[in-house]
Design a protein around this motif. Structure first.
Motif, mmCIF file in Angstrom:
data_model
loop_
_atom_site.group_PDB
_atom_site.id
_atom_site.type_symbol
_atom_site.label_atom_id
_atom_site.label_comp_id
_atom_site.label_asym_id
_atom_site.label_seq_id
_atom_site.Cartn_x
_atom_site.Cartn_y
_atom_site.Cartn_z
ATOM 1 N N TRP A 115 12.657 39.384 49.662
ATOM 2 C CA TRP A 115 13.782 38.497 49.355
ATOM 3 C C TRP A 115 14.023 38.380 47.852
ATOM 4 N N TYR A 116 12.972 38.556 47.038
ATOM 5 C CA TYR A 116 13.146 38.463 45.589
ATOM 6 C C TYR A 116 14.081 39.572 45.099
ATOM 7 N N SER A 117 13.755 40.827 45.419
ATOM 8 C CA SER A 117 14.625 41.922 44.973
ATOM 9 C C SER A 117 15.976 41.861 45.683
ATOM 10 N N GLN A 118 16.003 41.407 46.920
ATOM 11 C CA GLN A 118 17.259 41.235 47.652
ATOM 12 C C GLN A 118 18.180 40.277 46.897
ATOM 13 N N SER A 119 17.602 39.266 46.281
ATOM 14 C CA SER A 119 18.383 38.266 45.550
ATOM 15 C C SER A 119 19.188 38.881 44.411
ATOM 16 N N PHE A 120 18.637 39.930 43.784
ATOM 17 C CA PHE A 120 19.257 40.493 42.592
ATOM 18 C C PHE A 120 19.937 41.844 42.809
ATOM 19 N N THR A 121 19.718 42.466 43.963
ATOM 20 C CA THR A 121 20.283 43.805 44.178
ATOM 21 C C THR A 121 21.293 43.867 45.316
ATOM 22 N N SER A 122 21.376 42.850 46.113
ATOM 23 C CA SER A 122 22.274 42.833 47.266
ATOM 24 C C SER A 122 23.602 42.170 46.925
ATOM 25 N N ASN A 123 24.646 42.581 47.628
ATOM 26 C CA ASN A 123 25.934 41.906 47.436
ATOM 27 C C ASN A 123 25.983 40.567 48.169
ATOM 28 N N ILE A 124 24.936 40.222 48.916
ATOM 29 C CA ILE A 124 24.864 38.922 49.592
ATOM 30 C C ILE A 124 23.557 38.193 49.254
ATOM 31 N N GLY A 125 23.012 38.471 48.074
ATOM 32 C CA GLY A 125 21.738 37.857 47.679
ATOM 33 C C GLY A 125 21.757 36.343 47.709
ATOM 34 N N ALA A 126 22.850 35.745 47.268
ATOM 35 C CA ALA A 126 22.941 34.279 47.254
ATOM 36 C C ALA A 126 22.912 33.711 48.665
ATOM 37 N N TRP A 127 23.472 34.441 49.623
ATOM 38 C CA TRP A 127 23.460 34.001 51.029
ATOM 39 C C TRP A 127 22.022 33.815 51.508
ATOM 40 N N GLY A 128 21.169 34.821 51.293
ATOM 41 C CA GLY A 128 19.778 34.721 51.727
ATOM 42 C C GLY A 128 19.051 33.574 51.064
ATOM 43 N N ASN A 129 19.317 33.380 49.776
ATOM 44 C CA ASN A 129 18.665 32.275 49.063
ATOM 45 C C ASN A 129 19.077 30.932 49.632
ATOM 46 N N ARG A 130 20.340 30.806 50.029
ATOM 47 C CA ARG A 130 20.788 29.537 50.635
ATOM 48 C C ARG A 130 20.122 29.324 51.994
ATOM 49 N N PHE A 131 20.019 30.381 52.808
ATOM 50 C CA PHE A 131 19.378 30.234 54.115
ATOM 51 C C PHE A 131 17.880 29.977 53.987
ATOM 52 N N LEU A 132 17.279 30.472 52.920
ATOM 53 C CA LEU A 132 15.859 30.216 52.680
ATOM 54 C C LEU A 132 15.625 28.908 51.941
ATOM 55 N N ASP A 133 16.690 28.334 51.400
ATOM 56 C CA ASP A 133 16.582 27.165 50.535
ATOM 57 C C ASP A 133 15.573 27.461 49.433
ATOM 58 N N GLY A 134 15.742 28.658 48.836
ATOM 59 C CA GLY A 134 14.805 29.098 47.821
ATOM 60 C C GLY A 134 15.495 29.578 46.564
ATOM 61 N N ASP A 135 14.759 29.572 45.494
ATOM 62 C CA ASP A 135 15.247 30.008 44.195
ATOM 63 C C ASP A 135 14.363 31.155 43.727
ATOM 64 N N PRO A 136 14.940 32.355 43.546
ATOM 65 C CA PRO A 136 14.119 33.494 43.138
ATOM 66 C C PRO A 136 13.492 33.333 41.752
ATOM 67 N N GLU A 137 13.978 32.396 40.974
ATOM 68 C CA GLU A 137 13.441 32.212 39.629
ATOM 69 C C GLU A 137 12.364 31.122 39.564
ATOM 70 N N ARG A 138 12.039 30.550 40.729
ATOM 71 C CA ARG A 138 10.969 29.544 40.793
ATOM 72 C C ARG A 138 9.824 30.084 41.639
ATOM 73 N N HIS A 139 8.639 30.081 41.088
ATOM 74 C CA HIS A 139 7.459 30.583 41.785
ATOM 75 C C HIS A 139 7.145 29.716 43.010
ATOM 76 N N GLY A 140 6.761 30.368 44.104
ATOM 77 C CA GLY A 140 6.303 29.653 45.289
ATOM 78 C C GLY A 140 7.386 29.243 46.269
ATOM 79 N N THR A 141 8.663 29.544 45.987
ATOM 80 C CA THR A 141 9.709 29.189 46.952
ATOM 81 C C THR A 141 9.713 30.201 48.096
ATOM 82 N N ARG A 142 10.478 29.921 49.128
ATOM 83 C CA ARG A 142 10.510 30.783 50.306
ATOM 84 C C ARG A 142 11.038 32.182 50.001
#
Length: 191
Positions: A115-142
């Motif tokens: 999900w980390y690389s998906q966040s920055f390389t996918s055209n829908i990276g923000a979608w996954g982060n919202r469904f995970l309720d996670g932030d790729p720039e914060r350690h330990g998130t989903r």
């Protein structure tokens, strides 16, 4: 088990040969489970919202309990359970093999293994982060804790990842081991 995309999508209560692998598997004597775990559509907003912020959480238990029910009823051989799915199913197929060793094979289609690389390389990276309720720039998130690649040491299931070379959601880097962090392979010896 055939895992639908979405996650807020659903298999309908009708005979469906939508995916070409279903008639193939059935013709070879396999039972095919098309589950609608929490987060699936068709049961109201409250049910669909249960997966938001928890992809790979309680829905994991839903999939496993579906398999348990079929094993208890002698519908399936517990030593021959396989997974296949695209999109969200392409995440759950590699995720489930990191959470349970019962699977004989897994075929993730358009997988998300990181999900980390998906966040920055996918055209829908923000979608996954919202469904995970996670932030790729914060350690330990989903975004990290729910990435199958980071649980690779648990995997004993042979996997066949299927990805499109020109796919942007998720990009094919989710399938190629050369794009994974050093020392990681999503399915050791198999991916």
């Amino acid at each position: 088990m055939n895992i639908h995309g979405g996650p807020s999508w659903a298999f309908r209560d009708r005979w469906s040969m939508k995916h070409q692998w279903i008639p193939l598997l059935v013709s070879r004597g396999y039972a095919v489970l098309n589950p609608n775990p929490r987060g699936s559509s068709g049961r109201g907003q409250d049910f669909a919202s249960l997966v938001v912020g928890d992809m790979g959480g309680a829905d994991t238990d839903d999939y496993l309990s579906g398999i348990d029910a079929l094993v208890e009823r002698d519908v399936v051989d517990p030593d021959r359970v396989g997974l296949i799915g695209g999109s969200y199913g392409g995440f759950m197929s590699p995720w489930l093999v990191t959470q349970d060793r019962r699977f004989a094979a897994s075929v993730p289609i358009s997988p998300v293994t990181d999900w980390y690389s998906q966040s920055f390389t996918s055209n829908i990276g923000a979608w996954g982060n919202r469904f995970l309720d996670g932030d790729p720039e914060r350690h330990g998130t989903r975004v990290l804790t729910r990435s199958p690649v980071l649980h690779a040491s648990k995997v004993r299931t042979p996997c066949l990842n299927v990805a499109g070379a020109l796919d942007n959601c998720p990009p094919p880097g989710q399938d190629r081991s050369s794009t994974r962090p050093s020392g990681y392979a999503a399915c050791p010896r198999h991916w």
